[in-house]
Scaffold this active site. Structure first.
Site, mmCIF file in Angstrom:
data_model
loop_
_atom_site.group_PDB
_atom_site.id
_atom_site.type_symbol
_atom_site.label_atom_id
_atom_site.label_comp_id
_atom_site.label_asym_id
_atom_site.label_seq_id
_atom_site.Cartn_x
_atom_site.Cartn_y
_atom_site.Cartn_z
ATOM 1 C CG LEU A 353 9.567 -0.112 -1.530
ATOM 2 C CD1 LEU A 353 10.400 0.410 -2.472
ATOM 3 C CD2 LEU A 353 9.899 -1.613 -1.534
ATOM 4 C CG ASP A 354 8.267 4.702 3.341
ATOM 5 O OD1 ASP A 354 9.239 4.635 3.892
ATOM 6 O OD2 ASP A 354 7.632 5.362 3.010
ATOM 7 C CG HIS A 355 3.258 1.048 5.328
ATOM 8 N ND1 HIS A 355 2.602 1.337 6.598
ATOM 9 C CD2 HIS A 355 2.926 1.968 4.656
ATOM 10 C CE1 HIS A 355 2.226 2.481 6.458
ATOM 11 N NE2 HIS A 355 2.086 2.710 5.129
#
Length: 461
Positions: A353-355
């Site tokens: 989700l971050d990347h």
């Protein structure tokens, strides 16, 4: 619709450019129950295509350079923080109190990597800094009770939910009502005149100044990517909130880093803003508004600016003011139960989700710059980790199944291999993951390695 077509459409991209993207498929990359590999490939591919599109605009090419997305490069980059070595030392990614805990009726996950978050967690639980004490305190309380108590104290804890529970939650419904990428034009500023670029490699973002007000992974991944593409990126942090050294080493490539107290050093900060082309923020929605950093306030002072905003839960709904991180969003949205179960929660093979959201954010900035070169107007783009999670879990009707366009069969993913590199830096000898953003004639690596956090002057290079 394939994932790459969906992401490109969400960015406002021309579907006629999709045939420019080819994919090297490597089985075994980013394996999970959810289609993480497909989402990661789509985020990186759309970012590379946005870079190639802007590059063509600035070089005067009639055609957009070909984009190549290699699952191996993508899988390696999506766990870049795990591959990092600093003088041979592996990084510390999670503190002892950042983990899953059993509660009286289920599970809760806490995040306590930052000292102030750790202190607030312990204060809410009324326990000393001791794993056994925290474990005992949580075991006797209900998960939702812990979530509310810790957030009320300014800490971070999220109760484990199933996908169905998140869908019926008020915040889940608010997230579902928004597009994957929110895009808005703020003023009628004239078209942006982009200086022509030439030379090798082609740097689509050359000459653009990016003010980086982000932390942790997603925002810094976005600005790290813009730096790869030639932007002058200056990261600004508060002096009293240092970034963990390993996180800074992983996401600081290509950038300079400075510290400013936005209240005490207002004059210096305004000088930076006055010359910025892009402002990227990763704090809670509204947290920076008192410093004149709302999109409309920025557009009034800097007509034609591009504002990119990132949040965990979205700038809407009852959780809009809450802090959040990838690991917590996985727990709230049902990702953790899908990858595991309600009895034993799991996690994605990467902080995807971050990347993923980071590459999408960079893509949104690049597309905004391209649109400005034709139409003008200040722009704001907004993304949220929880909204990316909805896409990953199938809420957008994109299955992740089926072939990507123009696939090239590759060998199985056997590890990071050639997608890692080493360099000397002001932090020591670094082993790091190369960027997966690749297009014909584009850069293969960053022009500068990270230096010590906060060591650079608060001025443009």
């Amino acid at each position: 619709m394939t994932d790459i077509a969906y992401a490109w459409s969400a960015l406002g991209g021309d579907p006629a450019l999709l045939p420019r993207v080819s994919t090297v498929v490597r089985e075994g990359a980013l394996q999970g129950r959810l289609p993480v590999r497909e989402l990661a490939r789509a985020c990186v591919g759309s970012c590379a295509l946005a870079a190639a599109e802007l590059g063509a605009r600035r070089t005067g090419r009639a055609d957009v350079p070909a984009v190549r997305v290699d699952d191996g490069a993508v899988a390696t980059a999506f766990v870049s923080e795990r591959h990092l070595l600093v003088d041979g030392r592996a990084p510390v990614t999670f503190a002892p109190l950042s983990r899953f805990w059993r509660t009286a009726d289920g599970w809760v996950r806490t995040h306590a990597n930052y000292p102030h978050h750790r202190a607030r967690l312990l204060s809410a639980l009324e326990v000393p800094e001791d794993v056994a004490a925290v474990e005992a305190a949580l075991a006797g309380r209900r998960a939702l009770e812990v979530e509310e108590a810790v957030y009320a104290a300014g800490g971070l804890a999220v109760a484990l939910r199933t996908p169905e529970e998140w869908t019926s939650h008020e915040q889940g419904a608010a997230v579902a009502a928004r597009p994957l990428v929110e895009r808005e034009r703020l003023d009628s500023a004239p078209a942006r005149i982009l200086a022509p670029i030439d030379g090798t490699p082609a740097l689509p973002a050359a000459g653009l100044r990016v003010l980086d007000l982000t932390r942790v992974i997603a925002g810094p991944v976005a600005t790290r990517t813009l730096a790869l593409l030639g932007a002058d990126v200056l990261r600004v942090d508060a002096p009293h909130l240092p970034e963990p050294a390993d996180a800074h080493a992983d996401t600081g490539f290509g950038k300079r880093s400075t510290t400013l107290d936005l209240a005490a050093d207002r004059g210096t900060f305004e000088e930076l803003l006055a010359a910025a082309d892009v402002v990227v923020t990763g704090y809670r929605p509204g947290a920076l508004d008192r410093f004149g950093l709302s999109p409309r306030a920025l557009a009034e002072r800097r007509p034609g600016v591009v504002v990119a905003q990132l949040s965990a839960w979205g700038a809407y709904g009852p959780w809009s003011g809450r802090r959040g991180f990838d690991s917590l969003v996985q727990v709230a949205t049902g990702v953790a139960t899908t990858e595991g179960s309600v009895r034993e929660p799991g996690a994605l093979p990467a902080q995807a989700l971050d990347h993923g959201t980071g590459y999408l954010l960079a893509a949104a900035v690049l597309r905004a710059l391209t649109e400005q070169s034709y139409e003008g107007g200040a722009r704001v783009v907004r993304l949220a980790l929880a909204r990316t999670a909805r896409w990953l879990t199938g809420g957008d009707g994109v299955s992740g199944a089926g072939p990507a366009p123009h696939e090239v069969e590759g060998a199985s993913y056997g590890g990071p291999g050639s997608w890692l590199a080493e360099t000397d830096s002001g932090l020591g000898r670094l082993r790091y993951a190369r960027s997966p953003v690749s297009f014909e004639g584009g850069p293969a690596d960053w022009a500068r390695s990270p230096g010590p956090w906060g060591a650079d002057a608060a001025r443009w290079g």
